[in-house]
Write a protein that holds these residues in place. Sequence first.
Motif: not given
Length: 152
Positions: A113-127
């Motif tokens: 929950i503490s990621h700064k703006a611009g964190f590169n979230w990975p793709p979800h394996p299903i969604f």
Amino acid sequence: MKTLARPGDKTEILRRLRDVRPESARRWGRMSAPQMVCHLADAFRMGLGQKPVSHVPGLLNRTIVKWIALYAPLRWPPGLLTRPEIDQEVTGTRPCDFATDMAQVEALVEIFISHKAGFNWPPHPIFGKMSEGDWLRWGYLHSDHHLRQFGA
């Protein structure tokens, strides 16, 4: 709509997690409570990009199923299959010391929950591609699903 982005919803999930005991009986599925705790940790690692997980192909999963799973006012049903990399009976992390495993999940929730703006979230394996809001909603729903599995 509950999400880990809201402090009260995060507090609720962590309180319910603390209600789980090693001997807590499952209401469905095949995981034990210690396996479920490790599954949650692996799933948060996946969401943080720390644990590679194989992807499920399909446009339907990345559009309609994703929207229903994340935003329809429905609880996730029992019996949903997981990816082998986060399945504790296949290649997921094996339970060790319950208190240590629980502390690991709590720490991962805080990191999640503490990621700064611009964190590169990975793709979800299903969604597939998900926004920060999608991931935080998923984190709540996935945790809620497994906590309900153990009556918490």
